[in-house]
Design a protein around this motif. Structure first.
Motif, short mmCIF file in Angstrom:
data_model
loop_
_atom_site.label_atom_id
_atom_site.label_comp_id
_atom_site.label_asym_id
_atom_site.label_seq_id
_atom_site.Cartn_x
_atom_site.Cartn_y
_atom_site.Cartn_z
N PRO A 156 5.68 89.32 12.51
CA PRO A 156 5.68 90.32 13.59
C PRO A 156 4.36 90.36 14.36
CG PRO A 156 5.81 91.36 11.40
CD PRO A 156 5.98 89.91 11.20
N ASN A 157 3.28 89.96 13.69
CA ASN A 157 1.97 89.97 14.37
C ASN A 157 1.82 88.83 15.38
OD1 ASN A 157 0.91 92.25 13.10
ND2 ASN A 157 0.29 91.04 11.30
N ASP A 158 2.69 87.81 15.23
CA ASP A 158 2.57 86.66 16.12
C ASP A 158 2.76 87.07 17.58
OD1 ASP A 158 2.31 83.77 16.45
OD2 ASP A 158 4.37 83.88 17.17
N ARG A 159 3.72 87.97 17.83
CA ARG A 159 3.97 88.44 19.19
C ARG A 159 2.77 89.20 19.74
NH1 ARG A 159 5.42 93.24 20.67
NH2 ARG A 159 5.99 93.81 18.54
N ARG A 160 2.10 89.97 18.88
CA ARG A 160 0.94 90.73 19.31
C ARG A 160 -0.25 89.81 19.61
NH1 ARG A 160 2.21 93.85 14.27
NH2 ARG A 160 3.63 95.54 14.89
N LEU A 161 -0.37 88.75 18.82
CA LEU A 161 -1.53 87.86 18.96
C LEU A 161 -1.36 86.83 20.08
CD1 LEU A 161 -2.07 87.12 15.16
CD2 LEU A 161 -3.57 88.50 16.60
N ARG A 162 -0.12 86.58 20.48
CA ARG A 162 0.14 85.51 21.44
C ARG A 162 -0.68 85.63 22.73
NH1 ARG A 162 3.81 81.77 21.30
NH2 ARG A 162 4.95 82.85 19.66
N PRO A 163 -0.80 86.82 23.36
CA PRO A 163 -1.61 86.90 24.59
C PRO A 163 -3.07 86.47 24.38
CG PRO A 163 -0.27 88.88 24.33
CD PRO A 163 -0.16 88.11 23.06
N ILE A 164 -3.63 86.78 23.20
CA ILE A 164 -5.03 86.41 22.93
C ILE A 164 -5.15 84.89 22.83
CG2 ILE A 164 -7.04 86.82 21.46
CD1 ILE A 164 -5.65 89.27 20.34
N TYR A 165 -4.18 84.27 22.12
CA TYR A 165 -4.17 82.81 22.03
C TYR A 165 -4.10 82.19 23.42
CZ TYR A 165 -3.44 82.53 16.93
OH TYR A 165 -3.59 82.59 15.57
N ASP A 166 -3.23 82.75 24.26
CA ASP A 166 -3.04 82.18 25.61
C ASP A 166 -4.32 82.28 26.42
OD1 ASP A 166 -0.43 81.51 25.07
OD2 ASP A 166 0.40 83.38 25.89
N TYR A 167 -4.99 83.43 26.34
CA TYR A 167 -6.26 83.59 27.07
C TYR A 167 -7.29 82.57 26.60
CZ TYR A 167 -4.88 87.98 29.34
OH TYR A 167 -4.28 88.92 30.12
N LEU A 168 -7.37 82.37 25.27
CA LEU A 168 -8.34 81.41 24.73
C LEU A 168 -7.99 79.98 25.15
CD1 LEU A 168 -8.84 82.82 21.11
CD2 LEU A 168 -10.54 82.82 22.93
N ASP A 169 -6.71 79.65 25.11
CA ASP A 169 -6.28 78.30 25.49
C ASP A 169 -6.57 78.01 26.96
OD1 ASP A 169 -5.44 77.66 22.98
OD2 ASP A 169 -3.33 78.12 23.33
N ASN A 170 -6.51 79.04 27.80
CA ASN A 170 -6.75 78.87 29.24
C ASN A 170 -8.21 79.02 29.62
OD1 ASN A 170 -4.02 78.40 29.89
ND2 ASN A 170 -3.59 80.58 29.88
N HIS A 176 -6.68 91.04 10.64
CA HIS A 176 -7.83 90.15 10.48
C HIS A 176 -7.88 89.07 11.56
CE1 HIS A 176 -8.29 92.30 6.87
NE2 HIS A 176 -7.44 91.62 6.12
N CYS A 177 -6.71 88.51 11.88
CA CYS A 177 -6.67 87.39 12.84
C CYS A 177 -7.21 87.82 14.20
CB CYS A 177 -5.25 86.86 12.96
SG CYS A 177 -5.16 85.35 13.96
N ALA A 178 -6.90 89.06 14.61
CA ALA A 178 -7.38 89.57 15.90
C ALA A 178 -8.91 89.59 15.92
CB ALA A 178 -6.82 90.95 16.17
N LYS A 179 -9.51 89.95 14.77
CA LYS A 179 -10.98 89.97 14.69
C LYS A 179 -11.56 88.56 14.83
CE LYS A 179 -11.52 94.13 11.85
NZ LYS A 179 -12.03 94.67 10.58
N VAL A 180 -10.90 87.61 14.17
CA VAL A 180 -11.39 86.23 14.23
C VAL A 180 -11.24 85.66 15.65
CG1 VAL A 180 -11.24 83.91 13.26
CG2 VAL A 180 -10.76 85.88 11.82
N LEU A 181 -10.10 85.97 16.28
CA LEU A 181 -9.89 85.49 17.66
C LEU A 181 -10.91 86.12 18.61
CD1 LEU A 181 -5.99 85.53 17.88
CD2 LEU A 181 -7.48 83.57 17.55
N LYS A 182 -11.25 87.37 18.36
CA LYS A 182 -12.31 88.01 19.16
C LYS A 182 -13.65 87.28 18.92
CE LYS A 182 -14.93 92.29 19.79
NZ LYS A 182 -15.14 93.69 19.35
N ALA A 183 -13.90 86.91 17.66
CA ALA A 183 -15.13 86.18 17.34
C ALA A 183 -15.18 84.83 18.06
CB ALA A 183 -15.25 85.97 15.83
N ILE A 184 -14.02 84.17 18.17
CA ILE A 184 -13.96 82.89 18.91
C ILE A 184 -14.33 83.12 20.38
CG2 ILE A 184 -12.42 81.07 19.75
CD1 ILE A 184 -10.91 81.29 17.09
N GLY A 185 -13.77 84.19 20.95
CA GLY A 185 -14.10 84.53 22.34
C GLY A 185 -15.59 84.82 22.50
#
Length: 804
Positions: A10-24, A45-54
């Motif tokens: 279920p978290n995949d749908r929430r995280l998808r926009p962040i992945y897309d922003y990073l990929d672009n 946790h994944c949202a925190k790591v994706l924020k760290a990547i940004g």
């Protein structure tokens, strides 16, 4: 990151926009989206790591590392978090410390050399990335040296990569003699993967140690084995001249290269001899001329420079003869002999060269630029893969203000990877400035896609280099990544793309505030690395046969970089000033200075005032630079738009409109009763701005194409002026929106006198000019005018919504 799609979570749908922003490559929006998600789901946790990547990708390494450590301490087990952490660690500079620790830990468990040398390489990379050079040379590199020496003493060196690593450490420490001993010793025998790798490294150390006799002897020996390797000639010549300068003589018992013992005159003759032999062997090839040009004075007495006969041209009998004659012509140009001729002689040479090229091609009495275009277009039909033809056509069409044919020409060059940075400026410099907005947007996208992918790809290259022991390549990958991240062209394209998006969308399809928010622009943030900017443009992409004094010089390159940086600063400050306008919007309730300060508005106006001061300084510096009236060679750097910006009058218009923002803010802060002087200043500013706009508009009137005395003339400056006019109108309308939001509550009746309509006539008359070339230029002009006309209509529609 593409592997996330199969995870049924279920978290995949929430995280998808962040992945897309990073990929672009939209890292700021990724951070913003992650923050929103974390407010609702604090333990994701994944949202925190994706924020760290940004954060990592926007240069905030410390924040990224802290956040990564926080997540790692929680020991997450879900695939999304673990994958994201892997990506993050790959991209972080802290990766080198982590790899050092991991390498040593693995070596203790499984004592294999690759793990041990991972740690050594990680120390070298920490020394490279360390800002303190003293720390690098006193801690990281000595520690790496001791680690390798331990393996050498224990006779545990196994692979060539390990020897390369040892050599790299000694070279960076400046221990050239020790490095030379390693290469010449038993360890050097392992250097076998590259031809003459060992000899090249010895030669490099001889140079560092100024041991010119050994350098000379080695380069001569290599020359005898590889007589066609130009790099050995260069080293040989360099060492000979060094020995001559030092008046060196060999020991009586030593056998040393003969040229080093010769007097200066004989030595020069001896040096020229290989090049002359090369000319005799390959004189029918262009490369032969390039090599020979290095010793042109010696070749002058050998290469015949033929002259045409009085009545008839002496045409070559076969292809080889034609190519040999071409070499002579190129040498003549290189020597500057053509430049000493008068006009009639030059025209005679042009006619001769055209007749030689002709072979079925017919030319009329056209002016030089149209003649060149026609010749190149015809040449391209016979040689459709000739890159020089295409590059010259791009340059000339852009000079004429016709961008439409350039798009296909540049596309046919099929620029790859780094070329988007090195020659991309030929495209991005002109697209927007000639009113081709759709093409400008596309060309910016091509460039930005490359730069953003580089940020991800180089991390993977570094990991693979560690994995396969290619340690000497890791510093190159890091340097390459830094070179692109600090690219002048990258900063220019990013800035111009955002300005272009605002021009095409703000207050048309979306509000200015929404447009700025979507770009995550903040006036207080300046993400351009001014001190580290790298000019990666290839300013020698055009073949030039001009003599050295007429070719692109280092001074030209230096001045061009200064001009490009000044223009980038002006554009960046303009963008930041525009981005600050929505933050000053007038709230519904009455306000006073104290409440404003509480809401942070006063700090925002302070930021805008500071930016306005900086823009004033940048404009003044830019004006002084343009007053130098620098002329670059035609095949050299392309001038920026800065000169046109000042000449059109738009620079004064734009800064006047920003000053109006400051006056309106002061009126709003202090109220109507105590601001009569400010009100009068605002009234005078509006009148002055209107007059300035009229002057700018007058610079946009005229014929783009006209025939004068039988010659077709173009006026591309009109197009550039019109583009600046449209941009200035847009800025004034954005400022007007802010003024409206402030003044409406006071019910002031400010009259608006802004009704602009652009009419441009294109005179069409053909007289012996190439229909193909003229048609392309005319079509491009019409395309530009249509795009600008459409944008002006949209902008004028927004004025109807302003009710002041």
């Amino acid at each position: 990151m593409a592997t996330r799609g199969h995870v049924q979570d279920p978290n995949d749908r929430r995280l998808r926009p962040i992945y897309d922003y990073l990929d672009n490559g939209n890292n700021k929006m990724a951070i913003q989206q992650a923050d929103k998600l974390l407010k609702k789901h604090k333990d994701l946790h994944c949202a925190k790591v994706l924020k760290a990547i940004g954060l990592q990708r926007t240069g905030k390494q410390e924040e990224a590392f802290t956040l990564a450590q926080e997540v790692a301490a929680l020991e997450p087990t879900d695939d999304n978090s673990l994958q994201a952490l892997t990506i993050l660690y790959r991209e972080m500079h802290r990766l080198f410390m982590a790899l050092f620790q991991a390498g040593m830990a693995l070596y203790k468990i499984v004592p294999k050399n690759p793990y041990y040398f991972w740690s050594v390489m990680s120390l070298i990379m920490q020394s490279i990335s360390a800002q303190d050079e003293n720390l690098s040379k006193t801690m990281f590199l000595p520690l790496a040296e001791r680690m390798v020496e331990k393996m050498v003493k224990e006779d545990k060196i196994e692979a060539e990569a390990e020897v390369e690593l040892y050599y790299m450490i000694l070279e960076r420490l400046g221990k050239y003699q020790e490095a030379l001993d390693v290469i010449r010793g038993k360890l050097g025998e392992k250097l076998t993967s590259e031809i003459q790798s060992r000899e090249n490294k010895c030669m490099a150390m001889y140079k560092k140690l100024s041991r010119w006799p050994e350098c000379n002897a080695l380069s001569r020996r290599l020359l005898l084995k590889n007589s066609d390797d130009w790099q050995f000639y260069l080293t040989y010549f360099d060492s000979v001249f060094r020995l001559i300068e030092e008046a060196w003589t060999p020991p009586a018992e030593g056998e040393h290269p003969g040229a080093a013992r010769l007097p200066y005159g004989e030595a020069k003759a001896n040096i020229a001899h290989p090049a002359l032999q090369s000319r005799k062997c390959v004189g029918d090839r262009i490369q032969g001329v390039k090599d020979a040009a290095r010793f042109i004075n010696q070749l002058l007495g050998v290469v015949p420079l033929s002259t045409p006969t009085e009545d008839k041209l002496a045409l070559p009998a076969d292809i080889r003869a034609l190519q040999q004659h071409l070499c002579v012509v190129q040498l003549t140009r290189l020597l500057g002999l053509y430049h000493t001729m008068d006009k009639s002689q030059k025209l005679s040479v042009v006619r001769e060269l055209m007749l030689r090229y002709q072979h079925g091609l017919e030319f009329g009495d056209e002016t030089a630029v149209w003649q060149a275009l026609t010749l190149l277009e015809e040449g391209l039909t016979h040689s459709p893969s000739n890159a020089q033809f295409k590059l010259l056509l791009v340059r000339i069409y852009c000079m004429l203000g016709a961008f439409e044919p350039v798009v296909d020409l540049y596309s046919s060059l099929d620029a790859k990877h780094i070329q988007h940075d090195t020659i991309g400026y030929l495209l991005t410099r002109y697209a927007e400035s000639l009113g081709q907005y759709a093409a400008a947007s596309q060309s910016c996208n091509f460039a930005l896609r490359f730069f953003h992918s580089n940020q991800k790809d180089t991390s993977e290259y570094i990991i693979q280099a560690y994995k396969y022991g290619a340690f000497e390549k890791i510093p190159e990958f890091i340097a390459f990544r830094n070179r692109l991240n600090n690219s002048l062209h990258f900063a220019q394209v990013r800035t111009e793309r955002m300005l272009l998006d605002l021009l095409l969308e703000a207050n048309i399809s979306t509000s200015l505030a929404e447009s700025i928010k979507s770009m995550n622009l903040r006036p207080e943030e300046d993400d351009i690395p001014w001190k580290d900017l790298r000019d990666n443009r290839d300013l020698n992409v055009f073949f030039s046969w001009d003599p050295k004094d007429r070719d692109v010089s280092e001074e030209h390159k230096k001045l061009s970089l200064e001009e490009e940086t000044l223009w980038l600063r002006i554009r960046s400050l303009t963008l930041r000033l525009i981005s600050g306008l929505p933050s000053l919007n007038h709230p519904v309730e009455p306000k006073n200075s104290e409440k404003a300060a509480e809401n942070g508005v006063s700090s925002r106006i302070d930021i805008l005032r500071l930016l306005l001061q900086q823009l004033e300084v940048a404009l003044e510096t830019g004006k002084r630079f343009t007053e130098k009236e620098i002329q670059y060679p035609f095949l050299g750097p392309v001038p920026t738009r800065m000169g046109g910006f000042f000449n059109s009058g738009c620079s004064q218009c734009q800064i006047s409109s920003f000053y109006l923002v400051n006056d309106i803010y002061e009126l709003d802060t202090n109220g109507l009763e105590d601001t009569m002087e400010i009100q009068e200043r605002i009234e005078n500013s509006l009148k002055s701005l209107l007059e300035q706009l009229k002057d700018v508009f007058s610079n946009c009137k005229g014929d783009l194409l006209e025939v004068e005395d039988g010659n077709l003339k173009t006026h591309p400056t009109l197009l550039e002026n019109l583009v600046f006019f449209v941009e200035t109108i847009s800025i004034i309308l954005w400022v007007s929106s802010y003024c409206e939001s402030v003044l409406r509550p006071y019910k002031l009746n400010l009259q608006k006198k802004k009704k602009k309509k652009k009419e441009t006539s294109i005179i069409m008359e053909e007289r012996k000019f190439s229909k193909t070339v003229q048609g392309k230029v005319q079509s491009s002009y019409l395309h530009s005018l249509l795009e600008m006309g459409e944008l002006l209509k949209k902008r004028l529609e927004t004025t109807k919504k302003l009710k002041i």
